[in-house]
Design a protein around this motif. Structure first.
Motif, PDB file in Angstrom:
ATOM      1  N   GLY A  68      44.694  45.108  42.203  1.00 41.99           N
ATOM      2  CA  GLY A  68      45.538  44.290  42.745  1.00 41.99           C
ATOM      3  C   GLY A  68      45.181  42.788  41.955  1.00 41.99           C
ATOM      4  N   ALA A  69      43.896  42.437  42.324  1.00 38.59           N
ATOM      5  CA  ALA A  69      43.470  41.270  41.877  1.00 38.59           C
ATOM      6  C   ALA A  69      43.840  41.060  40.469  1.00 38.59           C
ATOM      7  CB  ALA A  69      42.145  41.013  41.881  1.00 38.59           C
ATOM      8  N   ASP A  79      48.342  34.844  43.667  1.00 38.07           N
ATOM      9  CA  ASP A  79      46.947  34.684  44.332  1.00 38.07           C
ATOM     10  C   ASP A  79      46.451  36.179  44.305  1.00 38.07           C
ATOM     11  OD1 ASP A  79      44.692  34.416  45.856  1.00 38.07           O
ATOM     12  OD2 ASP A  79      45.664  32.926  47.170  1.00 38.07           O
ATOM     13  N   PRO A  80      45.270  36.102  43.660  1.00 41.13           N
ATOM     14  CA  PRO A  80      44.327  37.282  43.491  1.00 41.13           C
ATOM     15  C   PRO A  80      44.230  38.032  44.805  1.00 41.13           C
ATOM     16  CG  PRO A  80      43.424  35.728  42.144  1.00 41.13           C
ATOM     17  CD  PRO A  80      44.401  34.950  42.974  1.00 41.13           C
ATOM     18  N   VAL A  81      43.907  37.119  45.941  1.00 38.83           N
ATOM     19  CA  VAL A  81      43.263  37.860  47.269  1.00 38.83           C
ATOM     20  C   VAL A  81      44.622  38.431  47.978  1.00 38.83           C
ATOM     21  CG1 VAL A  81      42.681  36.930  49.648  1.00 38.83           C
ATOM     22  CG2 VAL A  81      41.653  36.002  47.486  1.00 38.83           C
ATOM     23  N   LEU A  91      47.913  45.598  47.646  1.00 35.50           N
ATOM     24  CA  LEU A  91      47.609  46.914  46.965  1.00 35.50           C
ATOM     25  C   LEU A  91      46.613  47.911  47.695  1.00 35.50           C
ATOM     26  CD1 LEU A  91      49.231  47.675  44.462  1.00 35.50           C
ATOM     27  CD2 LEU A  91      47.153  47.495  43.218  1.00 35.50           C
ATOM     28  N   SER A  92      45.575  47.131  48.287  1.00 36.20           N
ATOM     29  CA  SER A  92      44.645  47.962  48.948  1.00 36.20           C
ATOM     30  C   SER A  92      45.124  48.499  50.428  1.00 36.20           C
ATOM     31  CB  SER A  92      43.230  47.279  49.082  1.00 36.20           C
ATOM     32  OG  SER A  92      43.544  46.031  49.654  1.00 36.20           O
ATOM     33  N   VAL A 116      38.452  43.759  50.213  1.00 37.50           N
ATOM     34  CA  VAL A 116      39.055  42.399  49.619  1.00 37.50           C
ATOM     35  C   VAL A 116      38.204  41.082  49.869  1.00 37.50           C
ATOM     36  CG1 VAL A 116      41.055  40.893  49.577  1.00 37.50           C
ATOM     37  CG2 VAL A 116      41.280  43.426  49.801  1.00 37.50           C
ATOM     38  N   VAL A 117      37.481  41.085  50.958  1.00 34.73           N
ATOM     39  CA  VAL A 117      36.731  40.200  51.292  1.00 34.73           C
ATOM     40  C   VAL A 117      35.423  40.396  50.068  1.00 34.73           C
ATOM     41  CG1 VAL A 117      34.967  39.080  52.913  1.00 34.73           C
ATOM     42  CG2 VAL A 117      37.146  39.864  53.655  1.00 34.73           C
ATOM     43  N   ASN A 118      35.059  41.457  50.282  1.00 35.63           N
ATOM     44  CA  ASN A 118      33.965  41.871  49.334  1.00 35.63           C
ATOM     45  C   ASN A 118      33.994  41.480  47.610  1.00 35.63           C
ATOM     46  OD1 ASN A 118      32.132  42.801  51.268  1.00 35.63           O
ATOM     47  ND2 ASN A 118      32.640  44.922  51.199  1.00 35.63           N
ATOM     48  N   LEU A 119      35.439  41.677  47.367  1.00 31.92           N
ATOM     49  CA  LEU A 119      35.828  41.547  45.830  1.00 31.92           C
ATOM     50  C   LEU A 119      35.351  40.101  45.293  1.00 31.92           C
ATOM     51  CD1 LEU A 119      37.281  43.531  44.123  1.00 31.92           C
ATOM     52  CD2 LEU A 119      39.342  42.036  44.772  1.00 31.92           C
TER      53      LEU A 119
END
Lengths: 248, 285
Positions: free
Chosen positions: B50-51, B60-62, B68-69, B186-189
């Motif tokens: 997704g990013a 925006d990647p986030v 997507l996630s 997503v936070v971890n990404l």
């Protein structure tokens, strides 16, 4: 009732007078668990209607708060780290509204049923540390903690020790007589129950027979249920069913 | 060297690691006990895809990673519910597909390849003020929701069938857990990258499992494991000039090996102190 596009139970029609102690027996795959799940409203009947305590469990899931349910112990992962007190309290808290805080009354009631089921000494213990019989008693205590009007038990005597079986049978009979709870119990252990139940149902995809144990305990009916020759023999004035195989 | 640690970017980085790790550690307790840690791993890779697609399309990647996630999390929940195909099969296929899409998007976004690479292995030292704010809001939201519904999550993990019979909306809480996992991934990404997200969600919970007899104990020990590993990993990475997320991942893995050795479960004792007594008595004999 249909499960995964396969008809499990057909032509079912029966009523149970409150309070009663009813045992349901039949071979594996007879639809015993499906019957209990239908009574809980977890499985919807394709045709017809079911009424539990006068209410339709599918349209009115609130009726589940009046029903205690003991699932098959094998369906619970015994390695999940959870304390006995949390499991018994679950019986009360899961039926409360959010945020499900335990009051002193909840704790008192939970302790009371723990004493009744003789698992009070394991209150702070992990469920995983208990024997099969002790785990089963904890699950029954959880169901009783909510003070149900109807108690459904799925194979409560499966792989448990004789003292636990005897304790449960005595306790369940007392619940019917003293507290007016109606009990429907699915089991393989028909002989230990015969003296204690009010009604016996023989089930194999449909009701083969339903009535007082003396009326239903007929070799022809049992053979029709289990699809193999089953005998009823007399021993010390009691009738014992032999030759029952649960693999139809 | 210690002066470096007091630099604002270092403090921000430490806060970022602890926040993202804490959310993952708590989610991990339920995902590991429900046997769904592989869904966490798959969601992490979907978030990467997704990013990467977002970088390619100018989003925006986030936001792209989150959309997507979340879609994947809900789809995997639907697959698990229907049970027509084993959850493991669906996850395996989507895992491979999302990783392939991510690799393709990264290669096509050559001007942004470095940015995309950051989502693969994380870049905790490069976290900006805005990113830290978004990360803090998302992590605290996840921690808050888990704390709020800890009882419900405990019940559906221990006995979903019994919980449903008692009137709990098992379906809702199962999907909520998947949504929280997606947000946490997503936070971890941004902090540790998609590869190490798996370590963040699985290892602290597995370490905690070795010493826990209740969900509460497991949550606390999982949180402590990530806290200690994050601080230790942070110090070691600064001292040795190594990537922080990778060092934290290695420390977590070493922690897992130590936990297996000290496990109260394997030794069948009730606490680590009792376990030490058992080991000592064994040596004296």
């Amino acid at each position: 009732m249909v499960l995964n596009q396969q008809p499990i139970l057909e032509d079912l029609s029966f009523s149970i007078v409150e309070p009663s102690f009813v045992a349901v027996v039949g071979p594996n795959g007879a639809g015993k668990t499906t019957l209990l799940k239908t009574m809980l409203g977890i499985i919807k009947p394709v045709e017809g209607e079911i009424r539990v305590l006068g209410r339709n469990p599918v349209e009115d899931p609130g009726v589940r708060r009046l029903v205690g349910y003991v699932p098959q112990r094998e369906r619970i992962d015994p390695l999940i780290p959870v304390l006995v007190k949390d499991i018994i309290l679950m019986g009360r808290l899961a039926k409360k509204r959010f945020p499900r805080r335990a009051t002193s009354e909840d704790l008192e009631k939970a302790r009371q049923v723990a004493r009744l089921l003789e698992v009070d000494q394991f209150w702070e213990e992990s469920y995983a540390h208990l024997s099969g019989g002790q785990q089963q008693r904890v699950l029954v205590a959880r169901a009783l903690a909510s003070e149900p009007s109807l108690l459904l038990l799925d194979e409560p005597f499966s792989a448990v020790d004789t003292p636990t079986t005897q304790l449960l049978v005595r306790l369940l009979r007392e619940l019917v007589d003293k507290s007016g709870v109606t009990i429907i119990l699915v089991t393989h252990e028909i002989n230990v129950l015969l003296k204690h139940i009010d009604r016996l149902m023989l089930l194999n995809r449909r009701i083969i027979a339903f009535g007082k144990p003396d009326e239903v305990l007929d070799e022809a009916l049992l053979t029709e249920t289990f699809l193999k020759r089953v005998q009823v023999v007399a021993s010390d004035g009691e009738r014992i069913v032999t030759g029952v195989s649960y693999h139809a | 060297m210690l002066e470096v640690l007091t630099q604002p970017f270092m403090i921000k980085a430490l806060i970022a690691v602890i926040l993202s790790g804490s959310a993952s550690a708590l989610i991990g307790v339920y995902m590991v006990l429900r046997g769904l840690s592989s869904i966490g791993a798959a969601i992490a890779h979907v978030a990467l895809a997704g990013a990467a697609i977002s970088l390619l399309t100018g989003l925006d990647p986030v936001v792209g990673a989150l959309i997507l996630s979340l879609v994947f999390a809900l789809l995997s929940g639907y697959g698990e519910e229907k049970g027509e195909v084993k959850a493991d099969m669906t996850i395996g296929v989507l895992f491979g597909f999302s990783t392939a899409v991510a690799a393709l998007a990264i290669s096509l976004s050559s001007p942004y390849a470095a940015s995309a690479w950051r989502f693969l292995i994380g870049d905790v030292l490069g976290v900006t003020d805005n990113e830290l704010l978004v990360l803090a809001v998302m992590s605290l939201a996840v921690i808050g929701v888990i704390t709020l519904f800890k009882m419900e999550f405990k019940y559906i993990t221990f006995d979903p069938e019994g919980s449903s019979a008692m009137g709990l909306n098992v379906r809702f809480y199962r999907y909520l857990l998947l949504v929280l996992t997606a947000v946490s991934m997503v936070v971890n990404l941004r902090v540790v990258g998609s590869i190490l997200s798996v370590a963040f969600i699985a290892i602290p919970a597995v370490v905690a499992y070795q010493f826990s007899h209740s969900f509460e104990e497991m949550g606390k020990i999982s949180f402590l494991t990530i806290l200690i590993s994050s601080i230790l990993g942070f110090l070691v990475s600064v001292m040795l000039n190594l990537p922080t997320s990778a060092v934290v991942g290695v420390i977590l893995s070493v922690g897992y090996l130590i936990s297996i050795k000290l496990s109260v479960k394997r030794r069948k004792c009730k606490s680590i102190i009792q376990c030490f007594r058992v080991v000592r008595e064994h040596h004296i004999k």
